[in-house]
Enzyme design. Structure first.
Site, PDB file in Angstrom:
ATOM      1  N   HIS A   1      45.161  36.466  52.673  1.00 54.83           N
ATOM      2  CA  HIS A   1      44.059  37.248  53.552  1.00 54.83           C
ATOM      3  C   HIS A   1      45.094  38.280  54.487  1.00 54.83           C
ATOM      4  O   HIS A   1      46.316  37.776  54.936  1.00 54.83           O
ATOM      5  CB  HIS A   1      43.176  36.280  54.591  1.00 54.83           C
ATOM      6  CG  HIS A   1      42.172  37.113  55.181  1.00 54.83           C
ATOM      7  ND1 HIS A   1      42.132  38.032  56.172  1.00 54.83           N
ATOM      8  CD2 HIS A   1      40.838  36.991  54.670  1.00 54.83           C
ATOM      9  CE1 HIS A   1      40.809  38.517  56.251  1.00 54.83           C
ATOM     10  NE2 HIS A   1      40.180  38.132  55.430  1.00 54.83           N
TER      11      HIS A   1
ATOM     12  N   HIS B   1      38.900  41.660  47.007  1.00 58.44           N
ATOM     13  CA  HIS B   1      37.998  41.796  47.965  1.00 58.44           C
ATOM     14  C   HIS B   1      36.811  40.808  47.758  1.00 58.44           C
ATOM     15  O   HIS B   1      36.863  39.626  47.383  1.00 58.44           O
ATOM     16  CB  HIS B   1      37.556  43.160  48.441  1.00 58.44           C
ATOM     17  CG  HIS B   1      36.830  43.373  49.703  1.00 58.44           C
ATOM     18  ND1 HIS B   1      36.580  42.337  50.752  1.00 58.44           N
ATOM     19  CD2 HIS B   1      35.969  44.430  50.195  1.00 58.44           C
ATOM     20  CE1 HIS B   1      35.844  42.816  51.655  1.00 58.44           C
ATOM     21  NE2 HIS B   1      35.307  44.154  51.299  1.00 58.44           N
TER      22      HIS B   1
ATOM     23  N   ASP C   1      36.171  32.896  50.042  1.00 53.65           N
ATOM     24  CA  ASP C   1      35.822  33.031  48.510  1.00 53.65           C
ATOM     25  C   ASP C   1      36.191  31.972  47.759  1.00 53.65           C
ATOM     26  O   ASP C   1      35.659  31.858  46.611  1.00 53.65           O
ATOM     27  CB  ASP C   1      36.533  34.557  47.850  1.00 53.65           C
ATOM     28  CG  ASP C   1      35.827  35.670  48.510  1.00 53.65           C
ATOM     29  OD1 ASP C   1      36.657  36.494  48.756  1.00 53.65           O
ATOM     30  OD2 ASP C   1      34.576  35.625  48.596  1.00 53.65           O
TER      31      ASP C   1
HETATM   32  C1  SDX Z   1      37.997  38.849  51.223  1.00 56.89           C
HETATM   33  O1  SDX Z   1      39.591  41.843  54.821  1.00 56.89           O
HETATM   34  C2  SDX Z   1      38.501  40.703  55.108  1.00 56.89           C
HETATM   35  O2  SDX Z   1      38.008  40.524  56.059  1.00 56.89           O
HETATM   36  C3  SDX Z   1      37.988  40.412  53.806  1.00 56.89           C
HETATM   37  C4  SDX Z   1      37.122  39.296  53.493  1.00 56.89           C
HETATM   38  C5  SDX Z   1      35.777  39.913  54.327  1.00 56.89           C
HETATM   39  O3  SDX Z   1      35.048  38.837  54.782  1.00 56.89           O
HETATM   40  O4  SDX Z   1      35.318  40.993  54.268  1.00 56.89           O
HETATM   41  O5  SDX Z   1      37.608  38.078  54.168  1.00 56.89           O
HETATM   42  C6  SDX Z   1      36.827  38.983  52.328  1.00 56.89           C
HETATM   43  O6  SDX Z   1      38.025  39.931  50.679  1.00 56.89           O
HETATM   44  C7  SDX Z   1      38.782  37.673  51.206  1.00 56.89           C
HETATM   45  C8  SDX Z   1      40.036  37.808  50.273  1.00 56.89           C
HETATM   46  C9  SDX Z   1      39.464  37.635  48.882  1.00 56.89           C
HETATM   47  N1  SDX Z   1      40.873  37.966  47.864  1.00 56.89           N
HETATM   48  C10 SDX Z   1      41.192  37.277  47.349  1.00 56.89           C
HETATM   49  O7  SDX Z   1      40.992  36.011  47.115  1.00 56.89           O
HETATM   50  C11 SDX Z   1      42.370  37.710  46.282  1.00 56.89           C
HETATM   51  C12 SDX Z   1      43.663  37.095  46.371  1.00 56.89           C
HETATM   52  N2  SDX Z   1      44.466  37.273  47.656  1.00 56.89           N
HETATM   53  C13 SDX Z   1      45.343  38.452  47.497  1.00 56.89           C
HETATM   54  O8  SDX Z   1      45.235  39.345  46.734  1.00 56.89           O
HETATM   55  C14 SDX Z   1      45.772  38.705  48.906  1.00 56.89           C
HETATM   56  O9  SDX Z   1      46.046  37.729  49.742  1.00 56.89           O
HETATM   57  C15 SDX Z   1      44.986  40.019  49.721  1.00 56.89           C
HETATM   58  C16 SDX Z   1      44.696  41.017  48.991  1.00 56.89           C
HETATM   59  C17 SDX Z   1      43.722  39.241  50.108  1.00 56.89           C
HETATM   60  C18 SDX Z   1      45.746  40.181  51.220  1.00 56.89           C
HETATM   61  O10 SDX Z   1      46.981  40.496  50.727  1.00 56.89           O
HETATM   62  P1  SDX Z   1      48.124  41.619  51.360  1.00 56.89           P
HETATM   63  O11 SDX Z   1      47.878  41.143  53.060  1.00 56.89           O
HETATM   64  O12 SDX Z   1      47.833  42.913  50.937  1.00 56.89           O
HETATM   65  O13 SDX Z   1      49.273  41.006  51.129  1.00 56.89           O
HETATM   66  P2  SDX Z   1      50.043  41.126  49.676  1.00 56.89           P
HETATM   67  O14 SDX Z   1      49.221  41.499  48.444  1.00 56.89           O
HETATM   68  O15 SDX Z   1      50.972  42.202  49.946  1.00 56.89           O
HETATM   69  O16 SDX Z   1      50.937  39.591  49.763  1.00 56.89           O
HETATM   70  C19 SDX Z   1      51.961  39.459  50.473  1.00 56.89           C
HETATM   71  C20 SDX Z   1      52.768  38.354  49.574  1.00 56.89           C
HETATM   72  C21 SDX Z   1      53.241  38.832  48.239  1.00 56.89           C
HETATM   73  O17 SDX Z   1      54.367  38.110  47.652  1.00 56.89           O
HETATM   74  P3  SDX Z   1      55.564  39.108  47.699  1.00 56.89           P
HETATM   75  O18 SDX Z   1      55.258  40.268  46.738  1.00 56.89           O
HETATM   76  O19 SDX Z   1      55.813  39.623  49.103  1.00 56.89           O
HETATM   77  O20 SDX Z   1      56.566  38.095  47.331  1.00 56.89           O
HETATM   78  O21 SDX Z   1      51.961  37.254  49.444  1.00 56.89           O
HETATM   79  C22 SDX Z   1      51.863  36.961  48.216  1.00 56.89           C
HETATM   80  C23 SDX Z   1      51.810  38.271  47.462  1.00 56.89           C
HETATM   81  O22 SDX Z   1      52.112  38.132  45.855  1.00 56.89           O
HETATM   82  N3  SDX Z   1      50.083  36.557  47.850  1.00 56.89           N
HETATM   83  C24 SDX Z   1      49.921  35.714  47.062  1.00 56.89           C
HETATM   84  C25 SDX Z   1      48.469  35.484  47.360  1.00 56.89           C
HETATM   85  N4  SDX Z   1      47.855  36.422  48.158  1.00 56.89           N
HETATM   86  C26 SDX Z   1      49.227  37.161  48.698  1.00 56.89           C
HETATM   87  N5  SDX Z   1      50.345  35.119  46.042  1.00 56.89           N
HETATM   88  C27 SDX Z   1      49.522  34.134  45.412  1.00 56.89           C
HETATM   89  N6  SDX Z   1      48.228  33.973  45.542  1.00 56.89           N
HETATM   90  C28 SDX Z   1      47.475  34.768  46.671  1.00 56.89           C
HETATM   91  N7  SDX Z   1      46.487  34.585  46.647  1.00 56.89           N
END
Ligand code: SDX
Length: 382
Positions: free
Chosen positions: A262, A223, A319
């Site tokens: 996201h 997050h 971010d």
């Molecule tokens: C913020 O919600 C909000 O509005 C938050 C925010 C706000 O203003 O409050 O916008 C701020 O928190 C932005 C997000 C910041 N976080 C990151 O940048 C961390 C990296 N991102 C990921 O951890 C991820 O994208 C999440 C947690 C943000 C969202 O993930 P989801 O929706 O829970 O999806 P998931 O983790 O289940 O991923 C689905 C697939 C997976 O692959 P498979 O296991 O299906 O093969 O997508 C892949 C993940 O591995 N994936 C990524 C990835 N994000 C998802 N692979 C590589 N790099 C990434 N960043």
């Protein structure tokens, strides 16, 4: 056996309430605060006006904004005991832990702490918007060895933040770009930290407890902590020409690339577009470190968009480009997520106040998948 219900892991796709405070259009990559697009606000408004907008769901008149700004300015100073805790902890503790602890302590000296009527919660919102910025600035100033710099009520919110952080009057261009960063981070519907604050408030606990919950939630690298993690990654990459190899190896190792992806945006985060544009505008005056970080960020963005953007819906989020911008402002990496908190406090407060108008205790179900009526075997027989 009763059929197992459909489990929405992580509450993905679940609507828990309705609100007119923020629209996040994840398909088209659009964001609105109370109906105003983020592009319109970033181009015409400022953080103080957006705080008023989020709390009141309308823009202020000139006189209303003047009164609001004076209220914010009057609430910046910190209680002695909070300054003491910051001076004791800032050099040796995680800055989000310092912030979480300091906000908890604010409750002891807030005369409205136990009054959770809406007018009181509005007063506490103004105090928290001002004091959280002061706590973050004081943490940076103490850590840099300058001690607590008392606020200047004649300055605007962001100008005073930079003054308390650096101990000197900031450049106008630094105030302007940081104001935009605060504005872009001010609100985002039911993100994890806002939801966490609402859950706490829904038990009829208090505003300080709810905001403390939100701060603890924002800290996580999935997050708010992603901004620090993304810059750490850029520093590890070191040179733009190393970017492709680093990212390819990370993806091959199923590592998540911080600053991408996201839960809601399945296209480019509109805030990331604006931050990227501001970063590119900085290049003419930026030093070698920031130019190098920017080139690494742009190389990573190109690779990620080509490799998994279109195919997997994993795009830059708010971010990703923030770190190089904060670095250009001379802000250290450990303050990135605390600054996110200082930006998001109006959004947290707006949603807490709105939810309490039609409060319903938040208590979802958990499907039990264990066994029942197990026989208790005495310990000497196990
Ligand atoms: C913020 O919600 C909000 O509005 C938050 C925010 C706000 O203003 O409050 O916008 C701020 O928190 C932005 C997000 C910041 N976080 C990151 O940048 C961390 C990296 N991102 C990921 O951890 C991820 O994208 C999440 C947690 C943000 C969202 O993930 P989801 O929706 O829970 O999806 P998931 O983790 O289940 O991923 C689905 C697939 C997976 O692959 P498979 O296991 O299906 O093969 O997508 C892949 C993940 O591995 N994936 C990524 C990835 N994000 C998802 N692979 C590589 N790099 C990434 N960043």
């Amino acid at each position: 056996m009763v059929d197992a219900p459909e489990i929405k892991h992580g509450l993905e796709g679940v609507y828990f309430t309705e609100s007119g405070i923020c629209k996040v259009d994840g398909i088209n990559g659009r964001l609105y605060y109370c109906g105003y697009s983020i592009e319109t606000l970033a181009g015409n408004s400022n953080f103080e006006e957006v705080c008023y907008l989020l709390l009141n769901e309308r823009l202020p008149s000139a006189s209303e904004l003047s009164v609001f700004r004076k209220s914010l300015a009057s609430e910046r100073d910190l209680p002695d005991e909070v300054v003491m805790v910051i001076e004791k902890l800032a050099k040796s503790s995680d800055e989000m832990d310092v912030l979480r602890s300091a906000v908890s302590m604010l409750a002891f000296s807030d005369k409205d702490a136990a009054d959770d009527t809406e007018p009181s919660n509005m007063r506490k919102s103004i105090r928290l918007i001002s004091k959280i910025a002061s706590i973050v600035a004081a943490t940076g100033s103490v850590r840099a060895g300058r001690g607590y710099v008392r606020p200047d009520p004649s300055m605007g919110h962001i100008e005073n933040f930079l003054y308390m952080l650096n101990g000197s009057k900031p450049k106008d261009e630094h105030v302007k770009i940081l104001d935009t960063m605060f504005l872009l981070h001010a609100e985002h519907s039911s993100n994890a930290s806002t939801f966490s604050g609402i859950v706490t408030a829904s038990t009829l606990s208090d505003m300080h407890s709810a905001v403390t919950s939100a701060i603890g939630t924002l800290k996580g690298p999935l997050h708010g902590g992603a901004d620090e993690a993304a810059l750490q990654m850029m520093r590890e990459i070191g040179r733009p020409e190393h970017t492709v190899k680093y990212i390819e190896e990370a993806l091959a190792g199923k590592k998540k690339i911080m600053g991408f992806g996201h839960r809601v945006y399945k296209t480019y985060d509109p805030r990331a577009r604006i931050i990227k544009k501001r970063l590119e505008e900085l290049q003419g005056s930026a030093d070698e470190e920031v130019r190098n970080l920017t080139n690494i960020a742009l190389a990573a963005e190109k690779l990620m968009v080509d490799r998994i953007g279109k195919s997997h819906g994993i795009w830059p989020n708010v971010d990703f480009f923030s770190g190089p911008v904060y670095t250009d402002l001379g802000i250290d990496i450990y303050l990135f997520t605390p600054i996110f908190a200082a930006s998001r406090i109006p959004g947290w407060c707006a949603h807490i106040i709105q939810y309490l108008r039609e409060n319903k205790l938040i208590r979802p179900l958990e499907y039990y998948n264990g066994t029942l009526d197990r026989e208790y075997v005495p310990i000497d027989k196990r």
